[in-house]
Design a protein around this motif. Structure first.
Motif, PDB file in Angstrom:
ATOM      1  N   PRO A   1       0.805  -1.224   0.000  1.00  0.00           N
ATOM      2  CA  PRO A   1       0.000   0.000   0.000  1.00  0.00           C
ATOM      3  C   PRO A   1       0.836   1.270   0.000  1.00  0.00           C
ATOM      4  O   PRO A   1       1.933   1.305   0.556  1.00  0.00           O
ATOM      5  N   SER A   2       0.285   2.298  -0.619  1.00  0.00           N
ATOM      6  CA  SER A   2       0.903   3.622  -0.530  1.00  0.00           C
ATOM      7  C   SER A   2       0.437   4.329   0.737  1.00  0.00           C
ATOM      8  O   SER A   2       1.081   5.263   1.204  1.00  0.00           O
ATOM      9  N   ALA A   3      -0.687   3.868   1.294  1.00  0.00           N
ATOM     10  CA  ALA A   3      -1.196   4.393   2.559  1.00  0.00           C
ATOM     11  C   ALA A   3      -1.879   3.253   3.298  1.00  0.00           C
ATOM     12  O   ALA A   3      -2.589   2.453   2.696  1.00  0.00           O
ATOM     13  N   LEU A   4      -1.630   3.183   4.600  1.00  0.00           N
ATOM     14  CA  LEU A   4      -2.223   2.129   5.423  1.00  0.00           C
ATOM     15  C   LEU A   4      -2.414   2.656   6.841  1.00  0.00           C
ATOM     16  O   LEU A   4      -1.475   3.171   7.452  1.00  0.00           O
ATOM     17  N   GLU A   5      -3.635   2.542   7.329  1.00  0.00           N
ATOM     18  CA  GLU A   5      -3.954   2.902   8.715  1.00  0.00           C
ATOM     19  C   GLU A   5      -4.737   1.751   9.327  1.00  0.00           C
ATOM     20  O   GLU A   5      -5.682   1.254   8.722  1.00  0.00           O
ATOM     21  N   VAL A   6      -4.317   1.320  10.503  1.00  0.00           N
ATOM     22  CA  VAL A   6      -5.008   0.249  11.212  1.00  0.00           C
ATOM     23  C   VAL A   6      -5.226   0.715  12.640  1.00  0.00           C
ATOM     24  O   VAL A   6      -4.274   0.961  13.369  1.00  0.00           O
TER      25      VAL A   6
ATOM     26  N   PHE B   1     -11.460  -3.680  14.321  1.00  0.00           N
ATOM     27  CA  PHE B   1     -10.465  -2.776  13.743  1.00  0.00           C
ATOM     28  C   PHE B   1     -11.064  -1.917  12.648  1.00  0.00           C
ATOM     29  O   PHE B   1     -11.945  -2.365  11.900  1.00  0.00           O
ATOM     30  N   ASN B   2     -10.564  -0.689  12.552  1.00  0.00           N
ATOM     31  CA  ASN B   2     -10.822   0.189  11.419  1.00  0.00           C
ATOM     32  C   ASN B   2      -9.567   0.147  10.560  1.00  0.00           C
ATOM     33  O   ASN B   2      -8.459   0.380  11.066  1.00  0.00           O
ATOM     34  N   VAL B   3      -9.738  -0.156   9.275  1.00  0.00           N
ATOM     35  CA  VAL B   3      -8.597  -0.299   8.371  1.00  0.00           C
ATOM     36  C   VAL B   3      -8.833   0.556   7.133  1.00  0.00           C
ATOM     37  O   VAL B   3      -9.896   0.476   6.503  1.00  0.00           O
ATOM     38  N   ALA B   4      -7.852   1.376   6.793  1.00  0.00           N
ATOM     39  CA  ALA B   4      -7.900   2.191   5.570  1.00  0.00           C
ATOM     40  C   ALA B   4      -6.653   1.863   4.759  1.00  0.00           C
ATOM     41  O   ALA B   4      -5.536   1.891   5.279  1.00  0.00           O
ATOM     42  N   VAL B   5      -6.866   1.515   3.486  1.00  0.00           N
ATOM     43  CA  VAL B   5      -5.758   1.117   2.618  1.00  0.00           C
ATOM     44  C   VAL B   5      -5.920   1.775   1.252  1.00  0.00           C
ATOM     45  O   VAL B   5      -7.015   1.789   0.682  1.00  0.00           O
ATOM     46  N   THR B   6      -4.820   2.283   0.728  1.00  0.00           N
ATOM     47  CA  THR B   6      -4.746   2.715  -0.670  1.00  0.00           C
ATOM     48  C   THR B   6      -3.682   1.848  -1.323  1.00  0.00           C
ATOM     49  O   THR B   6      -2.554   1.785  -0.843  1.00  0.00           O
ATOM     50  N   SER B   7      -4.075   1.153  -2.392  1.00  0.00           N
ATOM     51  CA  SER B   7      -3.154   0.226  -3.046  1.00  0.00           C
ATOM     52  C   SER B   7      -3.507   0.066  -4.521  1.00  0.00           C
ATOM     53  O   SER B   7      -4.688   0.009  -4.884  1.00  0.00           O
ATOM     54  N   ALA B   8      -2.492  -0.071  -5.344  1.00  0.00           N
ATOM     55  CA  ALA B   8      -2.704  -0.344  -6.765  1.00  0.00           C
ATOM     56  C   ALA B   8      -3.361  -1.715  -6.970  1.00  0.00           C
ATOM     57  O   ALA B   8      -3.975  -1.959  -8.010  1.00  0.00           O
ATOM     58  N   GLN B   9      -3.255  -2.585  -5.978  1.00  0.00           N
ATOM     59  CA  GLN B   9      -3.898  -3.913  -6.070  1.00  0.00           C
ATOM     60  C   GLN B   9      -5.421  -3.794  -6.167  1.00  0.00           C
ATOM     61  O   GLN B   9      -6.082  -4.722  -6.625  1.00  0.00           O
TER      62      GLN B   9
END
Length: 99
Positions: free
Chosen positions: A21-26, A53-61
């Motif tokens: 990920p280019s951004a990841l928050e857990v 859990f609250n999870v935020a992800v930005t990924s090219a996947q």
């Protein structure tokens, strides 16, 4: 390697390895759910904390995947965590390309 890690640390490790990920928050949100019936049932079975859990992800996947496919991908990646006490995820998932 991941045995001595907290669930939050394992989630971060899995998502980082699999999604780059280019951004990841857990964020562990378990404390807000401690009094709920589901949390009590988990506690009775030996699972204490690290369940929500609250999870935020930005990924090219995620590029080219719809919202449901993104959620399924993350839930599948974390299936072992669900089997060992993870109860709920709130997911915010974005691809790198603008939709």
């Amino acid at each position: 390697m991941t045995q001595n890690l907290s669930r939050r640390e394992r989630i971060i490790a899995i998502l980082t390895h699999e999604l780059a990920p280019s951004a990841l928050e857990v964020q562990d949100d378990s404390a807000r759910h401690a009094g709920h019936v589901g949390a009590k049932a988990l506690a009775d079975s030996g699972v204490h904390g690290e369940t929500h859990f609250n999870v935020a992800v930005t990924s090219a996947q995620f590029d080219g995947l719809n919202r449901v496919a993104r959620h399924r991908l993350v839930q599948n990646l974390l299936s072992a965590e669900f089997e060992t006490g993870l109860h709920a995820l709130s997911l915010v998932l974005h691809g790198e390309q603008a939709s």
